[in-house]
Design a protein around this motif. Structure first.
Motif, PDB file in Angstrom:
ATOM      1  N   LYS A   1      -8.084   3.079 -25.009  1.00 48.96           N
ATOM      2  CA  LYS A   1      -7.472   4.223 -25.685  1.00 48.96           C
ATOM      3  C   LYS A   1      -6.678   5.027 -24.662  1.00 48.96           C
ATOM      4  CE  LYS A   1     -11.607   4.135 -28.563  1.00 48.96           C
ATOM      5  NZ  LYS A   1     -12.765   4.858 -29.142  1.00 48.96           N
ATOM      6  N   PRO A   2      -5.751   5.871 -25.092  1.00 44.07           N
ATOM      7  CA  PRO A   2      -4.938   6.628 -24.132  1.00 44.07           C
ATOM      8  C   PRO A   2      -5.792   7.507 -23.220  1.00 44.07           C
ATOM      9  CG  PRO A   2      -3.980   6.754 -26.329  1.00 44.07           C
ATOM     10  CD  PRO A   2      -5.325   6.116 -26.488  1.00 44.07           C
ATOM     11  N   THR A   3      -5.421   7.558 -21.941  1.00 44.87           N
ATOM     12  CA  THR A   3      -6.140   8.354 -20.952  1.00 44.87           C
ATOM     13  C   THR A   3      -5.175   9.309 -20.258  1.00 44.87           C
ATOM     14  OG1 THR A   3      -5.849   6.599 -19.301  1.00 44.87           O
ATOM     15  CG2 THR A   3      -7.907   6.597 -20.542  1.00 44.87           C
ATOM     16  N   ILE A   4      -5.637  10.528 -20.039  1.00 46.16           N
ATOM     17  CA  ILE A   4      -4.838  11.563 -19.381  1.00 46.16           C
ATOM     18  C   ILE A   4      -5.646  12.141 -18.230  1.00 46.16           C
ATOM     19  CG2 ILE A   4      -3.582  13.745 -19.658  1.00 46.16           C
ATOM     20  CD1 ILE A   4      -3.681  13.249 -22.717  1.00 46.16           C
ATOM     21  N   ALA A   5      -5.052  12.211 -17.042  1.00 42.27           N
ATOM     22  CA  ALA A   5      -5.672  12.924 -15.927  1.00 42.27           C
ATOM     23  C   ALA A   5      -5.137  14.352 -15.921  1.00 42.27           C
ATOM     24  CB  ALA A   5      -5.355  12.231 -14.611  1.00 42.27           C
ATOM     25  N   GLU A   6      -6.035  15.308 -16.028  1.00 37.16           N
ATOM     26  CA  GLU A   6      -5.699  16.748 -15.963  1.00 37.16           C
ATOM     27  C   GLU A   6      -6.013  17.209 -14.544  1.00 37.16           C
ATOM     28  OE1 GLU A   6      -7.606  20.878 -17.650  1.00 37.16           O
ATOM     29  OE2 GLU A   6      -7.455  19.193 -19.063  1.00 37.16           O
ATOM     30  N   ILE A   7      -4.962  17.448 -13.739  1.00 37.24           N
ATOM     31  CA  ILE A   7      -5.123  17.551 -12.287  1.00 37.24           C
ATOM     32  C   ILE A   7      -4.763  18.953 -11.797  1.00 37.24           C
ATOM     33  CG2 ILE A   7      -4.495  16.508 -10.087  1.00 37.24           C
ATOM     34  CD1 ILE A   7      -3.413  14.099 -11.724  1.00 37.24           C
ATOM     35  N   ARG A   8      -5.660  19.509 -11.011  1.00 36.21           N
ATOM     36  CA  ARG A   8      -5.393  20.808 -10.362  1.00 36.21           C
ATOM     37  C   ARG A   8      -6.062  20.795  -8.989  1.00 36.21           C
ATOM     38  NH1 ARG A   8      -8.749  21.814 -14.456  1.00 36.21           N
ATOM     39  NH2 ARG A   8      -7.239  22.979 -15.687  1.00 36.21           N
ATOM     40  N   GLY A   9      -5.654  21.704  -8.133  1.00 31.34           N
ATOM     41  CA  GLY A   9      -6.324  21.842  -6.835  1.00 31.34           C
ATOM     42  C   GLY A   9      -6.004  20.689  -5.910  1.00 31.34           C
ATOM     43  N   HIS A  10      -6.992  19.851  -5.652  1.00 30.00           N
ATOM     44  CA  HIS A  10      -6.823  18.698  -4.775  1.00 30.00           C
ATOM     45  C   HIS A  10      -7.080  17.402  -5.553  1.00 30.00           C
ATOM     46  CE1 HIS A  10      -7.039  21.717  -1.598  1.00 30.00           C
ATOM     47  NE2 HIS A  10      -6.533  20.804  -0.786  1.00 30.00           N
ATOM     48  N   CYS A  11      -6.219  16.427  -5.318  1.00 29.28           N
ATOM     49  CA  CYS A  11      -6.345  15.091  -5.891  1.00 29.28           C
ATOM     50  C   CYS A  11      -6.166  14.129  -4.719  1.00 29.28           C
ATOM     51  CB  CYS A  11      -5.288  14.876  -6.972  1.00 29.28           C
ATOM     52  SG  CYS A  11      -5.353  13.257  -7.761  1.00 29.28           S
ATOM     53  N   VAL A  12      -7.276  13.816  -4.066  1.00 34.06           N
ATOM     54  CA  VAL A  12      -7.224  13.152  -2.760  1.00 34.06           C
ATOM     55  C   VAL A  12      -8.136  11.925  -2.773  1.00 34.06           C
ATOM     56  CG1 VAL A  12      -7.635  13.456  -0.277  1.00 34.06           C
ATOM     57  CG2 VAL A  12      -6.786  15.373  -1.654  1.00 34.06           C
ATOM     58  N   GLY A  13      -7.714  10.867  -2.096  1.00 33.02           N
ATOM     59  CA  GLY A  13      -8.551   9.683  -1.920  1.00 33.02           C
ATOM     60  C   GLY A  13      -9.004   9.099  -3.244  1.00 33.02           C
ATOM     61  N   GLY A  14     -10.317   9.104  -3.475  1.00 39.86           N
ATOM     62  CA  GLY A  14     -10.856   8.605  -4.724  1.00 39.86           C
ATOM     63  C   GLY A  14     -10.338   9.361  -5.929  1.00 39.86           C
ATOM     64  N   GLY A  15      -9.966  10.618  -5.740  1.00 37.87           N
ATOM     65  CA  GLY A  15      -9.362  11.376  -6.834  1.00 37.87           C
ATOM     66  C   GLY A  15      -8.026  10.777  -7.237  1.00 37.87           C
ATOM     67  N   CYS A  16      -7.199  10.428  -6.245  1.00 37.38           N
ATOM     68  CA  CYS A  16      -5.933   9.748  -6.518  1.00 37.38           C
ATOM     69  C   CYS A  16      -6.183   8.390  -7.159  1.00 37.38           C
ATOM     70  CB  CYS A  16      -5.138   9.583  -5.223  1.00 37.38           C
ATOM     71  SG  CYS A  16      -3.660  10.603  -5.146  1.00 37.38           S
ATOM     72  N   GLN A  17      -7.194   7.708  -6.681  1.00 36.16           N
ATOM     73  CA  GLN A  17      -7.554   6.390  -7.215  1.00 36.16           C
ATOM     74  C   GLN A  17      -7.819   6.489  -8.718  1.00 36.16           C
ATOM     75  OE1 GLN A  17     -10.787   4.736  -4.979  1.00 36.16           O
ATOM     76  NE2 GLN A  17     -10.856   2.810  -6.113  1.00 36.16           N
ATOM     77  N   LEU A  18      -8.561   7.510  -9.123  1.00 44.37           N
ATOM     78  CA  LEU A  18      -8.871   7.696 -10.535  1.00 44.37           C
ATOM     79  C   LEU A  18      -7.646   8.157 -11.320  1.00 44.37           C
ATOM     80  CD1 LEU A  18     -12.360   9.415 -10.184  1.00 44.37           C
ATOM     81  CD2 LEU A  18     -11.906   7.130 -11.103  1.00 44.37           C
ATOM     82  N   ALA A  19      -6.876   9.076 -10.759  1.00 44.86           N
ATOM     83  CA  ALA A  19      -5.697   9.577 -11.461  1.00 44.86           C
ATOM     84  C   ALA A  19      -4.693   8.469 -11.719  1.00 44.86           C
ATOM     85  CB  ALA A  19      -5.052  10.710 -10.671  1.00 44.86           C
ATOM     86  N   VAL A  20      -4.478   7.613 -10.721  1.00 45.33           N
ATOM     87  CA  VAL A  20      -3.516   6.515 -10.861  1.00 45.33           C
ATOM     88  C   VAL A  20      -3.975   5.533 -11.936  1.00 45.33           C
ATOM     89  CG1 VAL A  20      -2.546   4.498  -9.656  1.00 45.33           C
ATOM     90  CG2 VAL A  20      -2.550   6.741  -8.552  1.00 45.33           C
ATOM     91  N   ALA A  21      -5.285   5.402 -12.122  1.00 51.68           N
ATOM     92  CA  ALA A  21      -5.813   4.491 -13.129  1.00 51.68           C
ATOM     93  C   ALA A  21      -5.665   5.024 -14.547  1.00 51.68           C
ATOM     94  CB  ALA A  21      -7.279   4.177 -12.845  1.00 51.68           C
ATOM     95  N   CYS A  22      -5.336   6.296 -14.703  1.00 55.52           N
ATOM     96  CA  CYS A  22      -5.106   6.858 -16.034  1.00 55.52           C
ATOM     97  C   CYS A  22      -3.697   6.502 -16.516  1.00 55.52           C
ATOM     98  CB  CYS A  22      -5.278   8.378 -16.002  1.00 55.52           C
ATOM     99  SG  CYS A  22      -6.992   8.917 -15.803  1.00 55.52           S
TER     100      CYS A  22
END
Length: 286
Positions: free
Chosen positions: A111-132
């Motif tokens: 199903k559609p996925t959205i990363a709602e990002i604020r503050g820091h998106c670093v390392g594993g955070g980027c890994q998860l955001a890119v997968a959305c």
């Protein structure tokens, strides 16, 4: 439907975990480890695919939002569990495997996925955001991929997904330099889809999720698969053949969304789409 809990943790006790809220067709997973800027522990990496399987099978969930508790998205892996994550001093690295498994499960979520990002998106955070599927960021967010600061080899599947999103040159800049970049840079290279003022981020994501939830999940799921297949084909991936095309055309003709969409158009009303993907372990016939 509403469901508010923290898996693998206890918010009152300040333990890290994955928070879940489901309302109005949108499931929101919160990365909840505020004492460490929402860094992911090995346990959290392992819990994410289990949670995703549950949400994929829930017919009431039509959109997934991934965000962080408080004022940051995710600062990466918990440095306190880095040895466990990487298997330092042994033959392991099971934690890094768990991170890749979680990332892959998120990318494959039907199903559609959205990363709602604020503050820091670093390392594993980027890994998860890119997968959305989509990434919406608050102005002022900082992005970075820091393995080169630690001597860590970034996983191949994760690197491939990053290159597919931003291109080889931009991926090399992020991976070689390990520098943090701002939202203007992130938008320029395609790392994020939209940048909005911080005080409008939640409203924008909520509105986008509501729009996606109103659309045909049949159309969205087919498009998600076709985009992935087109991407794989560019890199010599195996052609799935006519079976998958036949499957989606059969679903379009028989599942009811097409008839509902056409009827709603003629009746000048909002459509009420009902199609849902097969649950985990229920592979559709090709």
């Amino acid at each position: 439907m509403a469901d508010d809990r923290t898996l693998g943790g206890d918010r009152a006790a300040g333990r890290p975990g994955l928070g879940l809220d489901v309302a109005g067709g949108t499931a929101t997973i919160r990365i909840d480890n505020p004492a460490k800027r929402n860094a992911m522990t090995v346990r959290m990496w392992r819990e994410l695919p289990v949670l995703l399987d549950r949400l994929a099978a829930d017919p009431r969930v039509r959109v997934l939002v991934l965000t962080g508790a408080g004022d940051t998205f995710c600062a990466g892996a918990d440095i306190g569990s880095l040895d466990e994550l990487l298997g330092v001093g042994g033959d392991g690295g099971d934690g890094q495997i768990a991170a890749v498994v979680a990332e892959t499960a998120l990318a494959a979520f039907p199903k559609p996925t959205i990363a709602e990002i604020r503050g820091h998106c670093v390392g594993g955070g980027c890994q998860l955001a890119v997968a959305c599927d989509l990434r919406i960021a608050a102005d002022g967010t900082r992005f970075g991929i820091p393995p080169a600061r630690l001597g860590v080899v970034y996983p191949l599947p994760t690197t491939r997904r990053l290159v597919e999103l931003v291109g080889p040159a931009a991926a090399k800049y992020l991976l070689y330099s390990a520098e943090l970049v701002d939202t203007a840079h992130a938008a320029r290279i395609g790392l994020v889809d939209e940048v909005v003022p911080a005080d409008r981020l939640a409203d924008r994501v909520r509105a986008l999720a509501a729009t996606l939830a109103e659309r045909s999940l049949l159309t969205q799921s087919a498009a998600k698969e076709y985009v992935a297949l087109a991407s794989a084909a560019r890199h010599g991936g195996a052609d799935p053949g006519a079976g998958r095309v036949a499957y989606w055309e059969r679903e379009m003709r028989t599942a009811g969304d097409l008839a509902e969409g056409v009827a709603a158009f003629h009746e000048r009303r909002a459509p009420r789409f009902t199609w849902n993907p097969p649950g985990p372990g229920q592979t559709p016939a090709g």
